[in-house]
Each structure stands twice: as C-alpha cells, then as structure tokens.
Design an enzyme around this catalytic site. Structure first.
Site, short mmCIF file in Angstrom:
data_model
loop_
_atom_site.label_atom_id
_atom_site.label_comp_id
_atom_site.label_asym_id
_atom_site.label_seq_id
_atom_site.Cartn_x
_atom_site.Cartn_y
_atom_site.Cartn_z
N LYS A 17 54.63 28.66 45.68
CA LYS A 17 53.58 29.62 46.00
C LYS A 17 53.06 30.22 44.71
O LYS A 17 53.83 30.62 43.83
CB LYS A 17 54.17 30.72 46.91
N GLN B 108 55.93 33.05 37.86
CA GLN B 108 55.81 33.18 39.32
C GLN B 108 57.16 32.98 40.01
O GLN B 108 57.42 33.58 41.05
CB GLN B 108 54.79 32.15 39.82
N LYS C 291 58.89 36.36 39.83
CA LYS C 291 58.11 37.35 40.58
C LYS C 291 58.31 37.15 42.08
O LYS C 291 58.57 38.10 42.83
CB LYS C 291 56.63 37.21 40.23
N LYS D 233 51.70 27.19 40.30
CA LYS D 233 50.40 27.73 39.88
C LYS D 233 49.46 26.56 39.65
O LYS D 233 49.90 25.44 39.39
CB LYS D 233 50.57 28.52 38.58
N GLY E 229 44.46 32.81 45.48
CA GLY E 229 43.46 33.05 44.44
C GLY E 229 44.08 33.54 43.15
O GLY E 229 45.26 33.87 43.08
N ASP E 230 43.28 33.59 42.12
CA ASP E 230 43.64 34.19 40.83
C ASP E 230 42.30 34.40 40.12
O ASP E 230 41.25 34.47 40.80
CB ASP E 230 44.58 33.26 40.02
N THR F 121 47.08 43.29 45.56
CA THR F 121 47.65 43.31 44.21
C THR F 121 47.39 44.66 43.55
O THR F 121 48.29 45.29 43.00
CB THR F 121 47.08 42.16 43.36
N ASN G 113 39.20 41.45 41.02
CA ASN G 113 39.95 41.82 42.23
C ASN G 113 41.06 42.82 41.94
O ASN G 113 41.17 43.86 42.59
CB ASN G 113 40.51 40.53 42.85
N SER H 100 50.60 37.79 50.45
CA SER H 100 50.30 36.40 50.80
C SER H 100 51.42 35.83 51.66
O SER H 100 51.16 35.09 52.62
CB SER H 100 50.19 35.54 49.53
#
Ligand code: NDP
Length: 450
Positions: free
Chosen positions: A90, A111, A114, A126, A165-166, A209, A240, A382
C-alpha cells in the site's frame, strides 16, 4: 564492522546513484541501532536487514500517450512493491517530472514502517511516473492515466497492492485510473483508495493526511503542556496535505502565515485565508501568487532555488513542511531554531535532510515529529476505505474522523513509549522507527527467508 554498517555499505554500493533511497535507509538504520544491536545474532541469521533494503519487486514501464495536438509522448512508469510481510502493498502514486527509481524507492521504504505504525495490516509500496499533470488538459491527463493503468493493472489488486494518491495524483487522476482498471478487469473492487464518494471513496480521505498531521501534533504538544492555540505556524506547499493541515491548524486556533508552491511562497501576517487557497489550487488549478490579487495585506516571493531561506526565514512557533522531500537543509534548520521555532512537524515525506533532523533533535525544548508518524493519517484512512469497500459499507464523516483522531493519538503514544523504552524520551524520530520496525521484523522472521 557492525551489522548495520555492513548493510549500509552494501546498500550504498549496490544502489549508487540513488541518493534519496540511501538517505532514507541511513536515517532509519541509525535510529534503530539499539534494537538491531540487541538482536544482532537473530537478525543476521535471518538476513533481515539485507532483505529489508531489497524490494520484493520493482516494476518499470513505458507510458506512451498523445497530447491534444496529436503529438506522441513517452513517460516512464514505476511501481515498487517493497514489503508485504504484514499486509498487501500500500502506498501512493506520484506524478511529477522529478520522479525516478531512487525517489520511488525511498518513498516505498519509508512506507513499510509508516504503514506498520498505523497498527493496520498493510505492507509498503510506492509508484508513479515522471509525468507533469500541471498545464495539461483533462483529456491529456485522462489519456496518460489510461495508458499508465494499461500496464499497472497486471500488478495490483484489492488483496495484492492498493495504490493511492501522492504529489500530482488527486481525485481526478484516481477517478481516471480506477475507471481504466475496472474497464480492463471487469472488477469493481477496492484496488485504489482516494476514490470519489459516489464510487466507493471514504469521507474524510481527502483531508485525512492534513488533519492527521495536526491531530498528531496536538497530541504531542498537549503532552508537553502546549497546544496549537495562538501559535504562529509556517507551512510549505499548497497541495492536498498543506491545505487541510492549514485548515485544521486554523480551526484549533493557530495562525498560519505562509504557504508555497514550486514557483514561490506567500506571507500573510493576518493569517492565511485557507479557503481562498483551496479554491485557487483545487478548483482553479492556479498559482499561489494569485492569492495576493485578492488579499492585499499578503506578500508574494518568488523561489529561485530550494537552497534559499524562503519560508524558513520567517519567525514562527511551529513549522510544518508539506511540499516535498529535502525542503529543510542545515541552514534552514539553524535559522528556524534561531528565530524561536520550538516545534517541527513533518507533513511531507522526508522533508528534512538527516543533518537538519540532528539539529532539531539536539535543540533543548524543541519537539520534532517525523513524517512517518505525522503523515500516517492518509494511509491509515486509506486502509479504512479498503475495509469499507470489503464490507460494502460506508461510514459517516464523523465516524471516520473519530477513527482517524484515535489512530493519530495512538501513533503518538506508541512512538513516545518506544522512545522512552530505549532511554531516549521525546526522541520521536527514533520512537517512530522502532515502533514501526519491530512488527515488520517479527513478521519477516516468522515467515522464513523469502
Ligand atoms: P500535491 O501535489 O497535492 O501538492 C504538493 C505541493 O508541494 C504543491 O504545492 C507543489 O507545488 C509543491 N511542490 C511539489 N514539488 C515541489 C518542489 N520540487 N519544489 C517546491 N514545491 C514543490 O501533493 P500532496 O500534498 O499530496 O503531497 C505533499 C507531500 O506529502 C509529499 O511529500 C507526499 O509524499 C506527502 N504525503 C502525501 C499524502 C497524501 O495523502 N496526499 C500522504 C502522506 C504523505 P506545485 O503545485 O507548484 O508543484
């Protein structure tokens, strides 16, 4: 030579030319030294660190598309599936001209820890492309997303890998990507998160976020007898993450005085009108400079280089970098400290160079929250979207917001407890890495040398 030094040396040798990736590995391993030394024999026998730094797989592919004039273009797409010891891969997709394998690998590596820190069963990955959505028409972005997903769909799935998204990938791009996935596979499943509310998206995912950063920051400040109320806050970015971070900080009584984009930054000593920035960025897709056309007390400064002082030269109580990696260097960190900043919360991924983090950690009375913890609310929400999709349910905004709030409080307390356990009270950079790492390490060892 210690086990950590051996693996770091090997990683740097094998990944020469990937500075962002090796920077991230060095940062994580250095903060884990006590845990690794205490378990060195076991970890060595299981080649744990060697396996941690090598992604499960790295997929790179051609993304051909045609612009509105019929001119063909070719970009490079990436998906790095780093580690699925505790759950399906993810992590977001980034569309930005700077994207390369080093950047995607640093983001995928971070990630892993995290995602573990959220307490939810999700592994790390990613992806993205060196495509710039800025200045493109909706039709061009659609054709790009369609071409990108025509390859990516083979590698992802609701129980395999769930992108989100990013930078450069928001609701519009997720919609186009999801539509293409569905058309190719016939599957209506939770394969992407950040979806629109009419087709399986979760309430609160868009601001998650940014809100999460402030929830975690508030938990950390409260624990030290402080809060956002009445504080001057400097933020970089106006995407964002930055918008919803500024919105929530303002709601808690702070005064946000700076925001930026890649062309420049604004200073509004009256407190930024965050809704005006949101409309400029989300609806008009305009530049931040235009804020000053309607807000006469505000000033705009052009950015020529990230090395300039920019926002970090403005006296502030709380600094929250929300733009991109390596935004704060040593000089910026020194200037922040000199000007009285006593709290840094990392909103973007790896926004500070390791040497800048050292300065923050060694400044008495300065609270530092690392990205891994502070911005985990996005991926955490998410994962809540994945749960809702699997259960064919949809929770109310209040339900999701209260789960997010609880998750961020929990992350704060977990990283604080881990730092304390190893004798480094309030070193949250260390606490977050340890708390994230221990679960992944245990799961990897339990599953054998794979
Ligand atoms: P957006 O694309 O929405 O916004 C990014 C912002 O940063 C924009 O204002 C952009 O300016 C600016 N920016 C990007 N690259 C640069 C650069 N090289 N120099 C100066 N400014 C730059 O992205 P997000 O807000 O989603 O992401 C911001 C950060 O937060 C990233 O580090 C991302 O990895 C991280 N993050 C995002 C999550 C999410 O849920 N979206 C979750 C966790 C982390 P411009 O518009 O001019 O390009």
């Amino acid at each position: 030579m210690s086990y950590i030094s051996e693996v770091l040396e090997m990683t740097e040798k094998k990944n020469a030319g990937q500075p962002e990736f090796t920077q991230a590995v060095r940062e994580v391993f250095n903060t884990l030294s006590q845990v690794i030394e205490a378990n060195e024999e076991k970890y060595k026998q299981n080649a744990l660190l060697e396996r941690l730094v090598e992604p499960d797989r790295q997929i790179m592919f051609r993304v051909p598309w045609t612009d509105d004039k019929g001119v063909p273009h070719v970009n490079r797409g990436f998906r790095v599936q780093f580690n699925n010891a505790i759950g399906p891969y993810k992590g977001g997709l980034r569309f930005h001209p700077s994207v390369n394998l080093s950047i995607i690998k640093f983001l995928g590596f971070e990630q892993i820890f995290k995602n573990s820190l959220t307490g939810l069963p999700i592994g790390g990955g990613k992806g993205g492309a060196d495509f710039d959505p800025k200045g493109k028409s909706d039709a061009e972005v659609f054709r790009f997303c369609q071409s990108f997903m025509t390859e990516l769909y083979r590698h992802i799935g609701a129980d395999v890998d769930v992108p989100a998204g990013d930078i450069g990938v928001g609701g519009r791009e997720i919609g186009f990507l999801y539509g293409t996935y569905k058309k190719i596979t016939k599957l209506y499943e939770g394969v992407l998160t950040g979806k629109g509310l009419t087709y399986g998206g979760s309430l609160i995912r868009t601001p998650a976020t940014g809100y999460g950063i402030v929830y975690l920051g508030e938990a950390m400040l409260n624990d030290h007898g402080k809060s956002f109320k009445g504080q001057r806050v400097t933020i970089t970015g106006s995407g964002n993450v930055a918008i919803y971070c500024a919105q929530k900080a303002t709601e808690l009584g702070a005064k946000v005085i700076t925001m930026s984009d890649s062309n420049g930054w604004i200073l509004d000593e009256n407190g930024i009108d965050v809704e005006a920035v949101r409309v400029l960025k989300e609806e008009k897709r305009a530049r931040i400079s235009e804020y000053c056309d309607t807000h006469k007390g505000a000033k705009y400064f052009e950015t020529k280089s990230m090395d300039e002082l920019r926002v970090w030269g403005v006296p502030t109580d709380i600094a929250i970098p929300c733009a991109t990696q390596n935004d704060i260097n040593v000089q910026h960190a020194k200037e922040l400290v000199k000007n009285g900043c006593r709290c840094v919360i990392e909103g973007a991924n790896m926004p500070s160079y390791n040497e800048a983090v050292e300065i923050f950690l060694s400044t008495k009375g300065l609270l530092f929250a690392p990205a891994k913890a502070a911005n985990a609310g996005g991926v955490g929400t998410s994962a809540l979207e994945m749960s809702q999709n699997s259960m064919r349910l949809s929770w109310t905004a209040e339900e999701v917001d209260s789960k997010l709030h609880a998750m961020m409080n929990n992350i704060y307390h977990n990283m604080a407890a881990a730092a304390k356990k190893y004798g480094h009270t309030d070193n949250f950079a260390m606490g977050a890495n340890i708390a994230g790492f221990e679960k992944v390490a245990e799961a990897m060892i339990a599953q054998g040398i794979q």
